[in-house]
Design a protein around this motif. Structure first.
Motif, PDB file in Angstrom:
ATOM      1  N   HIS A 267      -9.282   1.517   1.271  1.00 43.28           N
ATOM      2  CA  HIS A 267      -8.970   1.686   2.692  1.00 43.28           C
ATOM      3  C   HIS A 267     -10.160   1.229   3.520  1.00 43.28           C
ATOM      4  CE1 HIS A 267      -6.577   4.851   0.630  1.00 43.28           C
ATOM      5  NE2 HIS A 267      -5.672   4.607   1.560  1.00 43.28           N
TER       6      HIS A 267
ATOM      7  N   ASP B 292       2.365   3.090   3.138  1.00 41.61           N
ATOM      8  CA  ASP B 292       1.340   4.140   3.082  1.00 41.61           C
ATOM      9  C   ASP B 292       1.941   5.532   2.978  1.00 41.61           C
ATOM     10  OD1 ASP B 292      -1.228   5.150   2.870  1.00 41.61           O
ATOM     11  OD2 ASP B 292      -1.501   5.330   5.040  1.00 41.61           O
TER      12      ASP B 292
ATOM     13  N   HIS C 108       0.955   5.404  -1.786  1.00 40.49           N
ATOM     14  CA  HIS C 108       0.375   6.433  -2.660  1.00 40.49           C
ATOM     15  C   HIS C 108       1.516   7.124  -3.399  1.00 40.49           C
ATOM     16  CE1 HIS C 108      -3.735   6.439  -0.803  1.00 40.49           C
ATOM     17  NE2 HIS C 108      -3.043   5.896   0.189  1.00 40.49           N
TER      18      HIS C 108
ATOM     19  N   HIS D 131       0.836  -1.209   0.000  1.00 37.06           N
ATOM     20  CA  HIS D 131       0.000   0.000   0.000  1.00 37.06           C
ATOM     21  C   HIS D 131       0.870   1.258   0.000  1.00 37.06           C
ATOM     22  CE1 HIS D 131      -3.677   2.292   0.624  1.00 37.06           C
ATOM     23  NE2 HIS D 131      -3.046   3.002   1.548  1.00 37.06           N
TER      24      HIS D 131
ATOM     25  N   HIS E 183      -5.028  -0.680   6.294  1.00 33.75           N
ATOM     26  CA  HIS E 183      -5.222  -0.280   7.698  1.00 33.75           C
ATOM     27  C   HIS E 183      -6.014  -1.288   8.524  1.00 33.75           C
ATOM     28  CE1 HIS E 183      -3.137   3.341   6.750  1.00 33.75           C
ATOM     29  NE2 HIS E 183      -3.973   3.579   5.760  1.00 33.75           N
TER      30      HIS E 183
END
Ligand SMILES: [Zn+2]
Length: 451
Positions: free
Chosen positions: A241, A331, A85, A83, A280
């Protein structure tokens, strides 16, 4: 040893120490082995060093072509970031002073809106792909932005530098805070279809699309419905998420009153499958974890982000007890480090923080976390038939570690065995110790002159 039935050619052969995980052992140390990689980038054989003569005859390589690892060097599987971004990489290491929902409105959405600009996208995406590869991330599951063309560019850059990647065009048709950064449900659906079609048409060997609703709060049920259908019809991966903060969970209950739980929102829209990874999951109930197990959906544990944004502390033991697949994620930029070594350390920290709260709690071991960062990640992304450890037939995704690299951060002491040295690398090492990175047998680090 396998026989050479398929008559594949051998591209590289290494001799030395290989460290990896399997179902039975979180860390297996294979000392003095010979590993051969075929021209397709797959592991063709693993044998003992004394078998080199037999292996060279069976597979048709010259013993003089075998590359010997240096003293104390070892190969481990490439790290799997489940994960990250890519679009938030520009402000990594900053903006960690707010809880999630304010953080998104204040920092994230205004930055992501800039990715309409392809030059800006090219700069950031090149940097994040290079930085993560240098740190040993051979597989990354990326969120990009809502903009299709710039997301295609991220796929192109990952392919160019040779990183295995799932790339997602973000979908969101609700954004009350930054009005310019959203789409209509129909546009988001059309652009997702265009993104998937375009990316698949390019036939990248290692880069695939992933259907990416940002999270329930950013999507109408109409959009969630469309995305579930697209994923189902094309048998695609899905990422989103879930249950990152309590405030978010409460808001989901308020806005989706007809659903039993946050997980139920994704389930009812066909977004919870055995190719789904949800980031998460700090605050899931037992019955929600059961839905994850029953559907085969997985969790990306992002401990740096969870602490940095004060979101929560995921109890990994509890997730594993429910037989839910789990990998680690950086993340970026809620997590301030793009390195999966940091994710390993923060996962151990969180586990210890849980023990401080409950002395009976059994902390994770470094061996278990090593497995989560490699094999566990590949399972979480449903890519474990291709990558995750050194099994014959899998792609050779690997990091060559030199724990005592010149000017590196680790000092050498005599009589330390490989497992101790692995622990030191996981806790103290950095990209100075990562001499080479291979993805599907191709050398990605050091960067090749052609890229
Ligand atoms: Zn995220």
């Amino acid at each position: 040893m396998s026989s050479n039935d398929a008559l594949v050619d051998i591209a590289r052969v290494f001799r030395g120490t290989f460290v990896h995980s399997n179902e039975n052992a979180p860390v297996e140390v294979l000392e003095d082995r010979i590993l051969g990689i075929d021209t397709e980038g797959r592991i063709a054989f693993i044998g003992r060093a004394e078998e080199v003569g037999k292996l060279s005859q069976a597979w048709g390589f010259r013993i003089s072509d075998v590359k010997h690892l240096g003293a104390h060097q070892f190969f481990m599987p490439g790290l799997v970031d489940t994960h990250i971004h890519a679009s938030q990489y520009s402000y990594t290491g900053t903006a960690l002073d707010m809880p999630l929902l304010q953080w998104l409105n204040t920092y994230t959405f205004p930055v992501e809106a800039k990715y309409k600009d392809l030059d800006f996208s090219q700069d950031v995406y090149t940097k994040v792909v290079k930085r993560t590869l240098k740190n040993g991330t051979t597989t990354a599951c990326y969120f990009a932005t809502i903009y299709t063309d710039s997301t295609l560019l991220l796929g192109e850059i990952a392919d160019k530098y040779g990183q295995r990647a799932l790339v997602g065009k973000v979908c969101m048709d609700v954004n009350k805070a930054v009005d310019c950064y959203k789409e209509t449900a129909d546009l988001s659906t059309d652009e997702t279809n265009r993104f998937i079609g375009e990316l698949l048409k390019r036939k990248y060997a290692l880069v695939k699309p992933v259907v990416t609703p940002r999270f329930a709060l950013s999507c109408t049920t109409k959009l969630l419905d469309h995305l579930g259908e697209i994923a189902k019809n094309n048998d695609l991966h899905i990422q989103s998420h879930i249950s990152e903060t309590k405030a978010e969970v409460n808001l989901v209950h308020e806005l989706f009153p007809d659903y039993k739980s946050y997980t139920d929102v994704y389930l009812k829209h066909n977004l919870l499958t055995n190719k789904t990874v949800m980031a998460h999951a700090c605050h899931l109930t037992d019955s929600e974890l059961k839905l994850f197990r029953d559907t085969g959906a997985s969790i990306s544990h992002c401990p740096n982000s969870n602490i940095s944004l004060c979101s929560g502390m995921l109890d990994v033991r509890r997730v594993l007890k429910h037989n839910v697949k789990l990998g680690l994620g950086t993340d970026v930029a809620g997590g301030y480090s793009p390195s999966m070594l940091d994710a390993i350390r923060r996962a151990l920290d969180t586990s210890k923080a849980l023990k401080i709260q409950d002395p009976e709690y059994k902390t994770l071991t470094f061996e278990e976390v090593f497995r989560l960062a490699t094999l566990g990640g590949s399972q979480a992304l449903s890519l474990d038939d291709r990558t995750g450890n050194f099994e014959v037939g899998k792609d050779f995704d690997a990091i060559l570690v030199d724990p005592f690299a010149a000017d590196g951060p680790i000092d050498m002491f005599p009589y330390e065995n490989t497992k101790v040295i692995l622990e030191k690398f996981l806790n103290l090492g950095d990209d100075r110790n990562i001499m080479e990175v291979y993805v599907a047998g191709r050398k990605a680090i050091p960067f090749q002159e052609s890229v």
